[in-house]
Design a protein around this motif. Structure first.
Motif, PDB file in Angstrom:
ATOM      1  N   VAL A  68       0.863  -1.179   0.000  1.00  9.71           N
ATOM      2  CA  VAL A  68       0.000   0.000   0.000  1.00  9.71           C
ATOM      3  C   VAL A  68       0.900   1.230   0.000  1.00  9.71           C
ATOM      4  CG1 VAL A  68      -1.748   1.298   1.267  1.00  9.71           C
ATOM      5  CG2 VAL A  68      -1.842  -1.200   1.241  1.00  9.71           C
ATOM      6  N   VAL A  69       0.781   2.042  -1.032  1.00 13.34           N
ATOM      7  CA  VAL A  69       1.578   3.266  -1.123  1.00 13.34           C
ATOM      8  C   VAL A  69       1.041   4.249  -0.085  1.00 13.34           C
ATOM      9  CG1 VAL A  69       2.244   5.209  -2.598  1.00 13.34           C
ATOM     10  CG2 VAL A  69       2.128   2.887  -3.545  1.00 13.34           C
ATOM     11  N   THR A  70       1.933   4.713   0.767  1.00 13.65           N
ATOM     12  CA  THR A  70       1.544   5.621   1.850  1.00 13.65           C
ATOM     13  C   THR A  70       2.079   7.034   1.656  1.00 13.65           C
ATOM     14  OG1 THR A  70       3.443   4.922   3.165  1.00 13.65           O
ATOM     15  CG2 THR A  70       1.351   3.750   3.525  1.00 13.65           C
ATOM     16  N   GLN A  71       2.936   7.228   0.638  1.00 13.83           N
ATOM     17  CA  GLN A  71       3.515   8.553   0.404  1.00 13.83           C
ATOM     18  C   GLN A  71       4.030   8.615  -1.028  1.00 13.83           C
ATOM     19  OE1 GLN A  71       6.172  10.119   3.503  1.00 13.83           O
ATOM     20  NE2 GLN A  71       7.687  10.354   1.896  1.00 13.83           N
ATOM     21  N   VAL A  72       3.867   9.768  -1.669  1.00  9.81           N
ATOM     22  CA  VAL A  72       4.441  10.016  -2.990  1.00  9.81           C
ATOM     23  C   VAL A  72       5.265  11.293  -2.922  1.00  9.81           C
ATOM     24  CG1 VAL A  72       2.658   8.794  -4.283  1.00  9.81           C
ATOM     25  CG2 VAL A  72       2.366  11.211  -3.778  1.00  9.81           C
ATOM     26  N   GLU A  73       6.243  11.412  -3.806  1.00 11.46           N
ATOM     27  CA  GLU A  73       7.158  12.562  -3.769  1.00 11.46           C
ATOM     28  C   GLU A  73       7.275  13.227  -5.133  1.00 11.46           C
ATOM     29  OE1 GLU A  73       8.571  13.895  -1.156  1.00 11.46           O
ATOM     30  OE2 GLU A  73       7.901  12.351   0.221  1.00 11.46           O
ATOM     31  N   ASP A  74       6.178  13.603  -5.739  1.00 10.47           N
ATOM     32  CA  ASP A  74       6.224  14.310  -7.006  1.00 10.47           C
ATOM     33  C   ASP A  74       6.088  15.806  -6.761  1.00 10.47           C
ATOM     34  OD1 ASP A  74       6.657  12.135  -8.654  1.00 10.47           O
ATOM     35  OD2 ASP A  74       4.540  11.652  -8.753  1.00 10.47           O
ATOM     36  N   PRO A  75       6.443  16.623  -7.747  1.00 11.36           N
ATOM     37  CA  PRO A  75       6.352  18.073  -7.561  1.00 11.36           C
ATOM     38  C   PRO A  75       4.930  18.503  -7.213  1.00 11.36           C
ATOM     39  CG  PRO A  75       7.442  17.528  -9.638  1.00 11.36           C
ATOM     40  CD  PRO A  75       6.923  16.251  -9.069  1.00 11.36           C
ATOM     41  N   PRO A  76       4.787  19.490  -6.339  1.00 11.03           N
ATOM     42  CA  PRO A  76       3.453  19.995  -6.017  1.00 11.03           C
ATOM     43  C   PRO A  76       2.731  20.426  -7.286  1.00 11.03           C
ATOM     44  CG  PRO A  76       5.094  20.961  -4.561  1.00 11.03           C
ATOM     45  CD  PRO A  76       5.837  20.202  -5.632  1.00 11.03           C
ATOM     46  N   GLY A  77       1.464  20.091  -7.367  1.00  4.62           N
ATOM     47  CA  GLY A  77       0.651  20.476  -8.508  1.00  4.62           C
ATOM     48  C   GLY A  77       0.746  19.539  -9.692  1.00  4.62           C
ATOM     49  N   ALA A  78       1.579  18.493  -9.605  1.00  6.41           N
ATOM     50  CA  ALA A  78       1.661  17.525 -10.705  1.00  6.41           C
ATOM     51  C   ALA A  78       0.286  16.889 -10.881  1.00  6.41           C
ATOM     52  CB  ALA A  78       2.709  16.465 -10.399  1.00  6.41           C
ATOM     53  N   PRO A  79      -0.188  16.727 -12.119  1.00  5.13           N
ATOM     54  CA  PRO A  79      -1.539  16.217 -12.334  1.00  5.13           C
ATOM     55  C   PRO A  79      -1.734  14.786 -11.820  1.00  5.13           C
ATOM     56  CG  PRO A  79      -0.353  16.413 -14.415  1.00  5.13           C
ATOM     57  CD  PRO A  79       0.504  17.025 -13.360  1.00  5.13           C
ATOM     58  N   VAL A  80      -0.699  13.974 -11.921  1.00  3.77           N
ATOM     59  CA  VAL A  80      -0.765  12.595 -11.426  1.00  3.77           C
ATOM     60  C   VAL A  80       0.547  12.297 -10.714  1.00  3.77           C
ATOM     61  CG1 VAL A  80      -0.948  10.173 -12.074  1.00  3.77           C
ATOM     62  CG2 VAL A  80      -2.258  11.865 -13.338  1.00  3.77           C
ATOM     63  N   ALA A  81       0.447  11.755  -9.507  1.00  7.55           N
ATOM     64  CA  ALA A  81       1.650  11.376  -8.766  1.00  7.55           C
ATOM     65  C   ALA A  81       2.228  10.107  -9.383  1.00  7.55           C
ATOM     66  CB  ALA A  81       1.304  11.146  -7.309  1.00  7.55           C
ATOM     67  N   LEU A  82       3.518  10.100  -9.638  1.00  8.75           N
ATOM     68  CA  LEU A  82       4.140   8.950 -10.300  1.00  8.75           C
ATOM     69  C   LEU A  82       5.172   8.222  -9.447  1.00  8.75           C
ATOM     70  CD1 LEU A  82       4.722  10.516 -13.826  1.00  8.75           C
ATOM     71  CD2 LEU A  82       2.900   8.964 -13.121  1.00  8.75           C
ATOM     72  N   THR A  83       5.658   8.850  -8.377  1.00 11.34           N
ATOM     73  CA  THR A  83       6.792   8.293  -7.654  1.00 11.34           C
ATOM     74  C   THR A  83       6.447   7.964  -6.203  1.00 11.34           C
ATOM     75  OG1 THR A  83       8.180   9.722  -9.020  1.00 11.34           O
ATOM     76  CG2 THR A  83       9.232   8.638  -7.146  1.00 11.34           C
ATOM     77  N   PRO A  84       6.135   6.684  -5.907  1.00 12.38           N
ATOM     78  CA  PRO A  84       5.912   6.302  -4.509  1.00 12.38           C
ATOM     79  C   PRO A  84       7.230   6.411  -3.747  1.00 12.38           C
ATOM     80  CG  PRO A  84       5.149   4.589  -6.021  1.00 12.38           C
ATOM     81  CD  PRO A  84       5.912   5.585  -6.827  1.00 12.38           C
ATOM     82  N   SER A  85       7.172   6.915  -2.522  1.00 10.22           N
ATOM     83  CA  SER A  85       8.386   7.030  -1.716  1.00 10.22           C
ATOM     84  C   SER A  85       8.274   6.280  -0.391  1.00 10.22           C
ATOM     85  CB  SER A  85       8.715   8.502  -1.461  1.00 10.22           C
ATOM     86  OG  SER A  85       7.639   9.142  -0.817  1.00 10.22           O
ATOM     87  N   SER A  86       7.114   5.717  -0.100  1.00 12.28           N
ATOM     88  CA  SER A  86       6.949   4.924   1.116  1.00 12.28           C
ATOM     89  C   SER A  86       5.731   4.021   0.936  1.00 12.28           C
ATOM     90  CB  SER A  86       6.746   5.839   2.325  1.00 12.28           C
ATOM     91  OG  SER A  86       6.705   5.080   3.514  1.00 12.28           O
ATOM     92  N   SER A  87       5.793   2.855   1.545  1.00 10.41           N
ATOM     93  CA  SER A  87       4.659   1.935   1.430  1.00 10.41           C
ATOM     94  C   SER A  87       4.624   0.982   2.613  1.00 10.41           C
ATOM     95  CB  SER A  87       4.738   1.134   0.128  1.00 10.41           C
ATOM     96  OG  SER A  87       5.875   0.287   0.137  1.00 10.41           O
ATOM     97  N   ALA A  88       3.459   0.398   2.802  1.00  9.50           N
ATOM     98  CA  ALA A  88       3.294  -0.696   3.764  1.00  9.50           C
ATOM     99  C   ALA A  88       3.536  -1.983   2.985  1.00  9.50           C
ATOM    100  CB  ALA A  88       1.886  -0.678   4.353  1.00  9.50           C
ATOM    101  N   SER A  89       4.330  -2.856   3.532  1.00  9.00           N
ATOM    102  CA  SER A  89       4.743  -4.068   2.830  1.00  9.00           C
ATOM    103  C   SER A  89       3.577  -4.973   2.470  1.00  9.00           C
ATOM    104  CB  SER A  89       5.726  -4.864   3.688  1.00  9.00           C
ATOM    105  OG  SER A  89       6.882  -4.111   3.930  1.00  9.00           O
TER     106      SER A  89
END
Length: 124
Positions: A68-89
């Motif tokens: 389960v993706v719990t955090q993404v780190e894309d630029p603010p205002g990006a239309p779709v988040a593409l880069t998960p940076s944290s997850s629950a296993s």
């Protein structure tokens, strides 16, 4: 059916959950360790799913045998988040890691993810 019991049964049926670990998996609800906002797949990226706003979708994400993706780190205002940076296993991976641990009564385990030391109770 979606929920902790269904997930535990799926793991057991798929032979991902050793019998010794079934009771702890049934006792500890995975949802307690997930934030109120998780990120679900959409259009090649991720979109927020809030527990309060879409409880059914949040629950479906929480009780699948997938990370389960719990955090993404894309630029603010990006239309779709593409880069998960944290997850629950993924639950089946957690079950395999616990089986590989070969823990027995009386062993002490340091769980690095939360930095909490656990005294292992009777698991068998």
């Amino acid at each position: 059916m979606t929920g902790p019991s269904a997930l535990v049964q799926q793991l057991a049926d798929g032979e991902h959950l050793p019998a010794d670990w079934r009771a702890p998996f049934e006792h500890v609800d995975r949802a307690r360790f997930l934030p109120d906002r998780v990120w679900g797949r959409v259009d090649g990226g991720y979109a927020p799913v809030d527990r309060a706003d879409d409880p059914e979708r949040w629950k479906r994400l929480a009780y699948r045998d997938e990370p389960v993706v719990t955090q993404v780190e894309d630029p603010p205002g990006a239309p779709v988040a593409l880069t998960p940076s944290s997850s629950a296993s993924m639950p089946s991976i957690v079950a395999r890691m616990l089986a590989a641990l070969q823990v027995e009564d009386g062993h002490r385990v340091l769980e690095i993810g939360t930095g909490v030391r656990h005294e292992v109770a009777h698991c068998k």
